[in-house]
Design an enzyme around this catalytic site. Sequence first.
Site, mmCIF file in Angstrom:
data_model
loop_
_atom_site.group_PDB
_atom_site.id
_atom_site.type_symbol
_atom_site.label_atom_id
_atom_site.label_comp_id
_atom_site.label_asym_id
_atom_site.label_seq_id
_atom_site.Cartn_x
_atom_site.Cartn_y
_atom_site.Cartn_z
ATOM 1 C CG ASP A 1 -5.704 10.814 3.968
ATOM 2 O OD1 ASP A 1 -6.269 10.230 3.034
ATOM 3 O OD2 ASP A 1 -5.557 10.299 5.083
ATOM 4 N N GLY B 1 -0.907 8.633 1.404
ATOM 5 C CA GLY B 1 0.521 8.463 1.674
ATOM 6 C C GLY B 1 0.825 8.010 3.089
ATOM 7 C CG ASP C 1 -6.537 15.345 10.307
ATOM 8 O OD1 ASP C 1 -6.643 14.110 10.359
ATOM 9 O OD2 ASP C 1 -5.484 15.910 9.935
ATOM 10 C CB CYS D 1 -19.460 19.715 28.460
ATOM 11 S SG CYS D 1 -19.748 19.275 26.744
ATOM 12 C CB CYS E 1 -21.986 18.108 24.183
ATOM 13 S SG CYS E 1 -21.703 16.670 25.242
ATOM 14 C CB CYS F 1 -22.541 17.070 29.116
ATOM 15 S SG CYS F 1 -20.894 16.328 28.972
ATOM 16 C CG HIS G 1 -18.034 14.575 26.020
ATOM 17 N ND1 HIS G 1 -18.481 15.743 26.597
ATOM 18 C CD2 HIS G 1 -16.753 14.406 26.462
ATOM 19 C CE1 HIS G 1 -17.526 16.259 27.361
ATOM 20 N NE2 HIS G 1 -16.461 15.461 27.294
#
Length: 381
Positions: free
Chosen positions: A96, A99, A270, A308, A310, A313, A339
Site C-alpha cells: 500500500d 496513506g 485484503d 474444514c 486445514c 483442524c 485456520h
Amino acid sequence: MTEPAIRYRLIKKEKHTGARLGEIITPHGTFPTPMFMPVGTLATVKTMSPEELKEMGAGIILSNTYHLWLRPGEDIVQEAGGLHKFMNWNQGILTDSGGFQVWSLSDMRNISEEGVRFKNHLNGSEMFLSPEKAIHIQNALGSDIMMSFDECAPFYESHDYVKKSIERTSRWAERGLKAHQRPEDQGLFGIIQGAGYKDLRKQSAQELVAMDFPGYSIGGLSVGETKEEMNEVLEYVTPFIPDHKPRYLMGVGTADSLIDGAIRGVDMFDCVLPTRIARNGTCMTSKGRLVVKNAQYARDFRPLDEKCDCYTCRNYTRAYIRHLIKADETFGLRLTSYHNLYFLLDVMRQVRQAIMDDNLLEFREAFFEEYGFNKKNAKNF
C-alpha cells in the site's frame, strides 16, 4: 512494445451477477481471482511462515509501505535484494502507499498540496510523505503491485471536502505516475475515492482511468459505513473500471463482504482481520465465529470447524487450542491464525468455483444461512 508488469486475464463472467473469474499475472507468478490477500505489514504475516502461506493457497500477500519505511527502512530492504528476497517470498507482493496509516494519525498530521506532515507513531519525530516519496519507497521495496498515494476521506465527510480530496488525490496520482521508476517490473494502481457520493466516485474513477493505470483500487470503504452502503458504492463504481484491468477492494476481510464484493465484480481483497482476531482466540468457521478461549471449549475435543480440512483442524482440538491460548503459548496463536487465513482463502476458492458453475447467488444464500449472516441486501439480479 513491452507488456505491462501486471496483467489481468478474464476467464469467465458469472451469468447472473457482475462476478468474474480470472487471473492476475505478476513478475513473481500468477494467481487466480477473486483472491483474498493475507496482510504481512512488516514483511511477515504474523506467526505464519512463507511455506505455510503457500500451503494454504495464498498467491499474493500485502506489505505496508509506512511501517517498512520506519523499520527497517527501504534502503535496507533494497540492499537485501528487495522485499521478496528479504522475506523469502517468491510469489506476488502488493504494497500500500502508506496513506491509510497517515490518515489514521488524524490528530498528528497536516495535509497540503505537496503531501502530508505527520508525527512518527514510534518516537514522535516529524516526517513528510509525498506522492513522489511514497513511490520512491515502493520502488526500493520492489513489490509487484504498488499503490498511488491518496487521501482516505471519512465516509460521512461533507461533499465539498470529499470533492477537494478526490481532486487532490487525482493530482497526486499523476505525480506518482511521473515518479515511478520501474514500470517494467512493478505495476502502479490508482485508488478510486469519493466516500458515499456517486458523482464523486464517478469523477474519481474517470480521472484515474484516463491515466491508464494497470489496475485500480477502490478505497475509502470498510471505514464505518454500513454493509449496504459499501455494496451500493461497489455496484456503482466497478463498471467504470475497464474489464481488462484488475479491481482491488482495500481493507475488507469478512466472509460476507468477500462474497458480496465478488458478486459486484471485485478481484482482490485484503484485511488484517483474520490474523488480528486469531490472536484474541476468535476463529472463523462455517457456522460463524467461535471464541475458542471461552470456558465452554475446555473439554471440547472437536476441531475448530468440522467442515474444514486445514492443518489446524486436521490435527488439533478446540480444547488443546484453548489450553495453548490460556497458557500464553505462541503455538496457539499460530494455529488460530493458520485456520482463519485458510478459511478465507477457501471461501474464495468456493467463490471461484461458484462463478465457474454460474451459481454464485445460490452459494451465497447457502453460505449465509449456515454462517448466520443477515440476509439483507441480497441483490435481485
